[in-house]
Design an enzyme around this catalytic site. Structure first.
Site, PDB file in Angstrom:
ATOM      1  N   GLU A  78     -26.699   3.337  -0.628  1.00  0.00           N
ATOM      2  CA  GLU A  78     -25.568   3.671  -1.511  1.00  0.00           C
ATOM      3  C   GLU A  78     -25.171   2.497  -2.398  1.00  0.00           C
ATOM      4  O   GLU A  78     -25.410   2.492  -3.593  1.00  0.00           O
ATOM      5  CB  GLU A  78     -24.366   4.132  -0.671  1.00  0.00           C
ATOM      6  CG  GLU A  78     -24.534   5.510  -0.063  1.00  0.00           C
ATOM      7  CD  GLU A  78     -23.266   5.985   0.612  1.00  0.00           C
ATOM      8  OE1 GLU A  78     -22.823   7.103   0.281  1.00  0.00           O
ATOM      9  OE2 GLU A  78     -22.729   5.263   1.466  1.00  0.00           O
ATOM     10  N   GLU A 318      14.810  -3.221  11.007  1.00  0.00           N
ATOM     11  CA  GLU A 318      15.927  -2.512  10.380  1.00  0.00           C
ATOM     12  C   GLU A 318      16.835  -3.429   9.566  1.00  0.00           C
ATOM     13  O   GLU A 318      17.593  -2.958   8.730  1.00  0.00           O
ATOM     14  CB  GLU A 318      16.748  -1.784  11.446  1.00  0.00           C
ATOM     15  CG  GLU A 318      15.995  -0.639  12.105  1.00  0.00           C
ATOM     16  CD  GLU A 318      16.845   0.141  13.085  1.00  0.00           C
ATOM     17  OE1 GLU A 318      16.820   1.375  13.022  1.00  0.00           O
ATOM     18  OE2 GLU A 318      17.516  -0.477  13.934  1.00  0.00           O
TER      19      GLU A 318
END
Length: 518
Positions: A78, A318
């Site tokens: 490829e 957070e």
């Protein structure tokens, strides 16, 4: 007969003996494969586009050369050799240097860019001879072929191509080399490969997946079969950073030592409630609604460790670093000073910035680099957003298992959706993984909102069963007496119970006598 390296046996010898394996040194793969890939055989690595098949094939060769000094051949159908070399550099692998040293050879069988039509019958004889010549010239023991699907896409006669690929696989087996063949599949959970490739390379099959779970993609690897030998079953998560990193959670063993040494939580009353503090190698989970004081407990836990000369590591998902430092400062905790002294490290990141497996890899890398005695994650529930319960549970197992292996005390927080009361400790059923659970919640008493804390569970130790009032002051956390004469606090419906005044006065008098005797 072809001369084989000393550590390899001929195919006929292998058939009458136990199947030998060669380590791939791909992190985690040798654990789930019980030692690596079967020696002298071909393994099919199948997956959809972008799952990491080419990377797996390149890493297999690169590790063989750099760790075991085993030359390798890479056959590409490829990508061009230049692209393969360039892509490998992003992982820190200098393939050109290995080529110059004569340890790696890239055989270019990629399609003609001019798109010329092929006349006559399809035949791989010339390519097979080139591969065979390269194996003998470089004394290669490992071969990677990427990808056989490209061959099928170039030629219409699928049955003829299958026959030629089978010839190639058979010749490689005769030469005694250990081979990886990559192939494409259409669906993540459909047939093993397109064009029936698995029919001729059926000894060993490894499947790579990149599945969209919730809002995030999750990479997994599954060994479908390794003929004649054992391996672990099921899917295992992996990440791609400095190569493929697999997390073999099922291979983790419960063999770590258990310590009787106690460490302080940073809150004297909480230590007393826990029978003298947390165990050194335990995992603590503080769970409760937002604002109940979980981050404060984490901050005190980390500060106390640093004050004792221990290193501490905080992963915050957070709040920002500035916000954490400001909030800690309001409780008399100077995070910035602890960081300057090299005792504390804070890592802040949005949960959505990476997949769970990537976060796990970062956590493990930071722990290995900083070598802390205490680790905190605030909060686990933030990481659970947008992922399946199974993926989240595997993440927690990975973190807790690694922390216990390193004999680290872990303190994690979990935010529950329920504001009042509690139906379950966590939504993802991770409570069984932890050693100690601190339950924090709001309670309404006489028209006022109060906080409550309870040592819900503590393995291997006595602990206070009472539900105590938990107050946050400018000095930090303060734990007071139990909510006496009330029941139904945990369920969120506290009810005052009638008290026999005579009995209550006797209890108070006895308490006063005990204080005087002290």
């Amino acid at each position: 007969m072809t001369n084989l390296p000393e550590h390899q046996s001929s195919p006929t010898e292998q058939s009458s003996a136990e199947v030998k394996k060669i380590p791939t040194m791909i992190e985690g793969f040798d654990d789930i494969s019980h030692g690596g890939l079967p020696q002298g055989r071909t393994t099919l690595v199948s997956g959809t586009s972008g799952t990491g098949k080419t990377l797996f094939a390149v890493q297999f060769l690169y590790n063989g050369i750099t760790i075991f000094n085993e030359p390798g051949i890479f056959v590409t159908f490829e990508e061009s050799p230049q692209d393969i070399i360039k892509n490998a550099l992003s992982f820190g692998w200098n393939l050109q240097s290995l080529i110059d040293q004569g340890k790696l050879f890239i055989l270019d069988a990629s399609p003609d860019p001019d798109g010329q039509e092929v006349a006559g019958d399809f035949d791989l004889s010339a390519l097979i001879e080139r591969i065979q010549y390269a194996i003998r010239k470089y004394k290669a023991t490992r071969v990677s072929i990427d990808s056989v699907t490209a061959v099928f896409q170039q030629y219409d006669a699928a049955s003829v191509v299958r026959r030629e690929i089978f010839r190639l696989a058979f010749r490689l087996k005769q030469l005694g080399v250990t081979t990886i063949m990559t192939t494409e599949r259409v669906d993540e959970y459909g047939p093993v490969a397109r064009f029936g490739v698995e029919e001729f390379v059926s000894d060993n099959v490894v499947i790579l997946r990149n599945v969209l779970e919730g809002e995030r993609r999750r990479r997994t690897v599954e060994i479908l079969k390794l003929r004649g030998t054992t391996h672990m079953k099921g899917e295992y998560p992996f990440t791609i950073n400095n190569g493929i990193n697999i997390f073999p959670l099922g291979a983790m063993r419960l063999t770590q030592r258990s310590s009787n040494v106690r460490v302080s939580s940073g809150v004297k009353t909480l230590d007393e409630m826990c029978g003298g503090g947390f165990f050194k190698d335990s995992i603590i989970l503080a769970t409760g609604a937002t604002g109940t004081g979980k981050t404060l407990l984490v901050s005190k836990f980390l500060e106390t460790g640093c004050q004792q000369g221990e290193r501490a590591l905080l992963f915050a998902y957070e709040e920002s670093r500035a916000q954490l430092s400001r909030n800690a400062s309001s409780w008399g905790i100077d995070f910035e000073e602890l960081e300057r002294r090299g005792l504390l490290r804070i890592i802040c990141a949005y949960p959505e910035s990476a997949g769970l497996e990537d976060h796990l890899q970062i956590i493990k890398s930071e722990i290995a680099d900083f070598k802390p005695s205490r680790v905190a994650i605030d909060s686990l529930s933030a990481l659970a957003r947008g992922v399946s319960n199974n993926a989240f549970r595997q993440f927690v197992i990975g973190v807790t298992g690694f922390a216990k292996q390193e004999e680290i005390t872990g303190f994690f927080t979990n935010t529950t959706d329920q504001f009042m009361g509690s139906n379950s400790i966590t939504e993802s059923h991770i409570s069984t993984i932890t050693d100690t659970i601190l339950l924090l919640q709001y309670v309404e008493i006489r028209g006022e909102m109060s906080r409550a804390i309870n040592v819900f569970k503590m393995r291997g130790s006595w602990h206070d069963k009472g539900i105590r009032e938990y107050v946050i002051t400018e000095k930090g956390a303060e734990i007071r007496d139990s909510f006496r004469n009330f029941e139904g606090i945990i369920s969120g419906t506290p009810t005052r119970i009638s008290v026999d005044e005579k009995t209550e006065l006797a209890r108070i008098a006895k308490g006063m006598q005990d204080l005087e005797s002290e």
